[in-house]
Design a protein around this motif. Structure first.
Motif, mmCIF file in Angstrom:
data_model
loop_
_atom_site.group_PDB
_atom_site.id
_atom_site.type_symbol
_atom_site.label_atom_id
_atom_site.label_comp_id
_atom_site.label_asym_id
_atom_site.label_seq_id
_atom_site.Cartn_x
_atom_site.Cartn_y
_atom_site.Cartn_z
ATOM 1 N N LEU A 128 -9.595 -11.716 6.082
ATOM 2 C CA LEU A 128 -10.414 -12.734 6.409
ATOM 3 C C LEU A 128 -9.875 -13.994 7.165
ATOM 4 O O LEU A 128 -10.296 -14.494 8.135
ATOM 5 N N SER A 129 -8.489 -14.400 6.762
ATOM 6 C CA SER A 129 -7.950 -15.770 7.191
ATOM 7 C C SER A 129 -7.147 -15.526 8.277
ATOM 8 O O SER A 129 -7.200 -16.450 9.322
ATOM 9 N N PHE A 130 -6.498 -14.251 8.779
ATOM 10 C CA PHE A 130 -5.390 -14.282 9.760
ATOM 11 C C PHE A 130 -5.596 -13.041 10.705
ATOM 12 O O PHE A 130 -5.199 -12.581 11.754
ATOM 13 N N GLY A 131 -6.866 -11.736 10.265
ATOM 14 C CA GLY A 131 -6.910 -10.941 11.123
ATOM 15 C C GLY A 131 -5.987 -9.563 10.737
ATOM 16 O O GLY A 131 -5.102 -9.868 9.803
ATOM 17 N N LEU A 132 -6.199 -8.525 11.401
ATOM 18 C CA LEU A 132 -5.393 -7.439 11.170
ATOM 19 C C LEU A 132 -3.865 -7.599 11.339
ATOM 20 O O LEU A 132 -2.877 -7.525 10.136
ATOM 21 N N VAL A 133 -3.512 -8.017 12.350
ATOM 22 C CA VAL A 133 -2.027 -8.001 12.749
ATOM 23 C C VAL A 133 -1.322 -9.030 11.732
ATOM 24 O O VAL A 133 -0.268 -8.682 11.221
ATOM 25 N N ASP A 134 -1.543 -10.121 12.287
ATOM 26 C CA ASP A 134 -0.925 -11.416 11.355
ATOM 27 C C ASP A 134 -0.979 -11.384 9.980
ATOM 28 O O ASP A 134 -0.280 -11.500 9.162
ATOM 29 N N GLY A 135 -2.131 -10.988 9.597
ATOM 30 C CA GLY A 135 -2.360 -10.657 7.982
ATOM 31 C C GLY A 135 -1.566 -9.673 7.437
ATOM 32 O O GLY A 135 -1.177 -9.637 6.254
ATOM 33 N N THR A 153 -1.794 -1.565 2.748
ATOM 34 C CA THR A 153 -2.135 -2.932 3.224
ATOM 35 C C THR A 153 -2.800 -3.255 4.678
ATOM 36 O O THR A 153 -3.963 -3.998 4.771
ATOM 37 N N VAL A 154 -2.495 -2.242 5.538
ATOM 38 C CA VAL A 154 -3.274 -2.365 6.819
ATOM 39 C C VAL A 154 -4.568 -1.921 6.623
ATOM 40 O O VAL A 154 -5.617 -2.610 7.310
ATOM 41 N N ILE A 155 -4.822 -0.881 5.741
ATOM 42 C CA ILE A 155 -6.484 -0.415 5.756
ATOM 43 C C ILE A 155 -7.320 -1.660 5.020
ATOM 44 O O ILE A 155 -8.424 -1.847 5.254
ATOM 45 N N PHE A 156 -6.620 -2.108 3.816
ATOM 46 C CA PHE A 156 -7.430 -3.165 3.091
ATOM 47 C C PHE A 156 -7.539 -4.627 4.067
ATOM 48 O O PHE A 156 -8.553 -5.239 3.951
ATOM 49 N N LEU A 157 -6.370 -4.923 4.807
ATOM 50 C CA LEU A 157 -6.545 -6.034 5.625
ATOM 51 C C LEU A 157 -7.562 -5.550 6.616
ATOM 52 O O LEU A 157 -8.356 -6.614 7.056
ATOM 53 N N ASN A 158 -7.674 -4.317 7.155
ATOM 54 C CA ASN A 158 -8.611 -4.179 8.145
ATOM 55 C C ASN A 158 -10.156 -4.370 7.545
ATOM 56 O O ASN A 158 -11.126 -4.840 8.292
ATOM 57 N N VAL A 159 -10.182 -3.969 6.265
ATOM 58 C CA VAL A 159 -11.653 -4.247 5.715
ATOM 59 C C VAL A 159 -11.920 -5.690 5.722
ATOM 60 O O VAL A 159 -13.154 -6.081 6.015
ATOM 61 N N GLY A 160 -10.962 -6.475 5.259
ATOM 62 C CA GLY A 160 -11.000 -7.846 5.248
ATOM 63 C C GLY A 160 -11.305 -8.578 6.531
ATOM 64 O O GLY A 160 -12.119 -9.628 6.730
ATOM 65 N N ASP A 161 -10.990 -7.946 7.642
ATOM 66 C CA ASP A 161 -10.958 -8.508 8.918
ATOM 67 C C ASP A 161 -12.288 -8.021 9.378
ATOM 68 O O ASP A 161 -12.957 -8.884 10.300
ATOM 69 N N LYS A 162 -12.845 -6.920 8.911
ATOM 70 C CA LYS A 162 -14.221 -6.467 9.356
ATOM 71 C C LYS A 162 -15.376 -6.967 8.530
ATOM 72 O O LYS A 162 -16.615 -6.541 8.755
#
Length: 221
Positions: free
Chosen positions: A72-79, A174-183
């Protein structure tokens, strides 16, 4: 008072304090509230997020909430970058805490948090097998991240093996859950639906892999 008794009192006190801190101060924290708090630091937001990641899991805070907050805060890559840094700092701290302080009293508490077969494997693991066990457990989303950190510190697993297995093992999740947060802000979008599908795929694949490694290990004994 003997040194051993002092150590037991310290460990019991530490666990009680950690649980109380979570129950009183951390239980109601959401991904959105973490995002709001982190964003208040402006250009220092990444440092604030890494700090949160490094500290909160010590108190058994659920790490998926942190990962969602990162998306949510930084998007997929930076997050992903910030999350990996925070997670590696945290997992190292928790490993060392257990290794130094919690050799005896906390073992029983942690044993109840893992399936029996995985607890037994941790206790007998060393070298290459220790690396594989940590790696597999890190890949399985339903495995408690916090408990794995502490349990690993109670075993003969070398820190170098633990660190490398953790870094490799947490990367896909990490990538998968960050992707969930990003979307997650658009739950009806195809991208969000696909992110949930990836979570399910990771869970199924990692569980199957875990069963395969478990059976192979049993045959070799």
């Amino acid at each position: 008072m003997s040194k051993k008794l002092k150590q037991k009192i310290l460990i019991i006190s530490m666990i009680i304090v950690f649980i109380l801190i979570y129950k009183v101060f951390l239980q109601g924290i959401t991904a959105q509230s973490i995002r709001d708090w982190v964003s208040g630091f402006g250009v220092m937001a990444p440092i604030a997020y890494i700090f949160v990641w490094a500290i909160l899991p010590i108190f058994f805070f659920p790490v998926p909430v942190l990962a969602l907050a990162g998306g949510l805060s930084f998007g997929l890559v930076d997050g992903t970058i910030y999350t990996l840094i925070g997670a590696m700092v945290n997992s190292s701290l928790m490993f060392l805490l257990a290794n130094i302080l919690a050799k005896d009293m906390v073992s029983k508490y942690l044993e109840d948090k893992l399936p029996d077969k995985w607890w037994d494997r941790f206790q007998s693991a060393d070298g290459k097998e220790g690396f594989l066990i940590v790696l597999i457990c890190r890949l399985i989303p339903i495995m408690p991240y916090n408990v794995i950190n502490y349990v690993s510190g109670l075993t003969k697993i070398r820190f170098s093996n633990y660190f490398l297995a953790t870094l490799i093992g947490i990367f896909p999740g990490t990538v998968i859950f960050l992707n969930v947060g990003d979307k997650i802000l658009d739950v009806k979008s195809p991208e969000f639906i696909m992110s949930i599908v990836f979570v399910v795929i990771l869970t199924v694949v990692s569980v199957v892999l875990g069963k395969y490694v478990s059976k192979k290990s049993e045959r070799n004994r």
